[in-house]
Write an enzyme that holds these catalytic residues in place. Structure first.
Site, short mmCIF file in Angstrom:
data_model
loop_
_atom_site.label_atom_id
_atom_site.label_comp_id
_atom_site.label_asym_id
_atom_site.label_seq_id
_atom_site.Cartn_x
_atom_site.Cartn_y
_atom_site.Cartn_z
N ASP A 181 0.81 -1.22 0.00
CA ASP A 181 0.00 0.00 0.00
C ASP A 181 0.84 1.27 0.00
O ASP A 181 0.48 2.27 -0.62
CB ASP A 181 -0.93 0.01 1.21
CG ASP A 181 -2.12 -0.92 1.03
OD1 ASP A 181 -2.34 -1.40 -0.09
OD2 ASP A 181 -2.84 -1.16 2.02
N GLY A 182 1.98 1.25 0.70
CA GLY A 182 2.84 2.43 0.72
C GLY A 182 3.34 2.78 -0.67
O GLY A 182 3.33 3.94 -1.07
N GLU A 222 -5.09 10.11 3.47
CA GLU A 222 -5.42 11.09 4.49
C GLU A 222 -4.49 12.28 4.44
O GLU A 222 -3.40 12.23 3.86
CB GLU A 222 -5.38 10.48 5.89
CG GLU A 222 -4.00 10.27 6.47
CD GLU A 222 -3.33 8.99 6.05
OE1 GLU A 222 -2.17 9.07 5.56
OE2 GLU A 222 -3.92 7.91 6.17
N ARG A 233 -7.40 21.35 20.81
CA ARG A 233 -6.06 21.46 21.40
C ARG A 233 -5.55 20.04 21.66
O ARG A 233 -6.19 19.27 22.38
CB ARG A 233 -6.11 22.25 22.71
CG ARG A 233 -4.73 22.48 23.35
CD ARG A 233 -4.85 23.22 24.66
NE ARG A 233 -5.32 24.57 24.44
CZ ARG A 233 -4.54 25.65 24.30
NH1 ARG A 233 -3.22 25.49 24.33
NH2 ARG A 233 -5.05 26.84 24.11
N ASP A 247 -2.43 16.88 19.92
CA ASP A 247 -1.28 16.60 19.06
C ASP A 247 -1.57 16.87 17.59
O ASP A 247 -0.64 17.09 16.81
CB ASP A 247 -0.85 15.14 19.23
CG ASP A 247 -0.08 14.90 20.52
OD1 ASP A 247 0.20 15.89 21.24
OD2 ASP A 247 0.23 13.74 20.82
N GLY A 305 -6.17 3.12 7.68
CA GLY A 305 -4.76 3.37 7.93
C GLY A 305 -4.51 4.10 9.25
O GLY A 305 -4.90 3.64 10.33
N SER A 348 -5.80 3.51 13.40
CA SER A 348 -4.87 3.33 14.51
C SER A 348 -5.13 4.31 15.64
O SER A 348 -4.67 4.11 16.76
CB SER A 348 -3.42 3.47 14.02
OG SER A 348 -3.12 4.81 13.70
#
Length: 267
Positions: A51-52, A124, A150, A152, A164, A168
């Site tokens: 997939d990458g 994404e 607010r 990450d 993907g 996760s």
């Protein structure tokens, strides 16, 4: 398939892989296909490497709307975009010759950064803090303020991208036949002072999402577009919409999206 005979192979230049691909090249030529060196001359683009590699092949060949994409996995690589395996390459050519395939259309999202440059994403787009500090973004849906985030960062995923990075971080897996995109939080800060929805949410194809980065030291966040990170200075806002473009992929008729999801995550 009869009028699509020009193949372009996208893969890392590796001597061992070249040797494994040689029989596939010969089989393709023996069956009337032409292997071209320039992807602009191709009407079928074949990625090798899971997939990458498929995501990179689509991006590096310009999200071609006038050709088909085919994914071939090596060994036990993840293959939600890849119906074929290099160890059984003869099945791919046989399927193409006997029309045991179908064309599926996977949606893209368009990401407009600072109102200047637009990028396409098949999986994404992610906006993340680049320093050891939470990033703050105002989230607008159709120009209506929804929340001040607010944490990450935030992920905006397509339906196929929902399995993907999005999954996760506990986002939902979405059927690619549903024209939409999903927003998922990365470690949001929720207490008496700060409050976010605290879960992923899905937006209809007609919606517009705008993320306005609050300039408080995180002015240079990491922007991830599919599996590539981009260094873009002074990010002020991102506008995300479902694109009117799609990626046309060649799939086996008896191997649905949910068959692949089951095989990847449940068996």
């Amino acid at each position: 398939m009869d009028n699509r005979r020009n193949l372009y192979f996208y893969y890392p230049k590796d001597e061992e892989l070249e040797q494994r691909l040689t029989p596939l090249f010969k089989l393709a030529k023996d069956n009337g296909f032409t292997i071209v060196e320039n992807y602009k001359q191709a009407n079928i683009i074949v990625s090798v490497g899971g997939d990458g590699a498929f995501l990179q092949a689509v991006r590096h060949t310009g999200f071609r709307q006038d050709c088909l994409y085919v994914g071939i996995a090596r060994h036990n690589e993840a293959g939600l975009y890849c119906d074929f395996n290099l160890d059984h390459y003869d099945q791919m050519v046989d399927s193409m010759m006997n029309e045991e395939l179908e064309v599926r259309r996977f949606p893209l999202i368009d990401v407009l950064i600072n109102g200047e440059a637009t990028f396409h994403c098949l999986n994404e787009a992610a906006v993340r803090s680049a320093i050891i500090k939470t990033i703050v973004m105002d989230v607008y849906i159709d120009e209506n303020h929804f929340e001040r985030f607010r944490g990450d960062g935030l992920i905006v995923a397509t339906p196929t991208g929902s399995t993907g990075y999005n999954k996760s971080t506990h986002g939902a897996v979405v059927d690619p036949k549903t024209p939409c995109f999903q927003v998922t939080e990365l470690a949001s800060l929720n207490n008496n002072r700060y409050r976010t929805l605290g879960s992923s949410f899905i937006l209809d194809k007609e919606r517009t999402l705008r993320l306005e980065v609050i300039q408080d030291g995180n002015d240079y966040p990491i922007i991830g577009l599919d599996n590539e990170a981009y260094s873009i200075r002074n990010i002020k806002d991102l506008t995300v919409t479902l694109s009117d473009k799609v990626i046309k992929t060649v799939k086996l008729k008896n191997n649905s999206y949910w068959d692949r999801v089951k095989r990847t995550f449940l068996t």
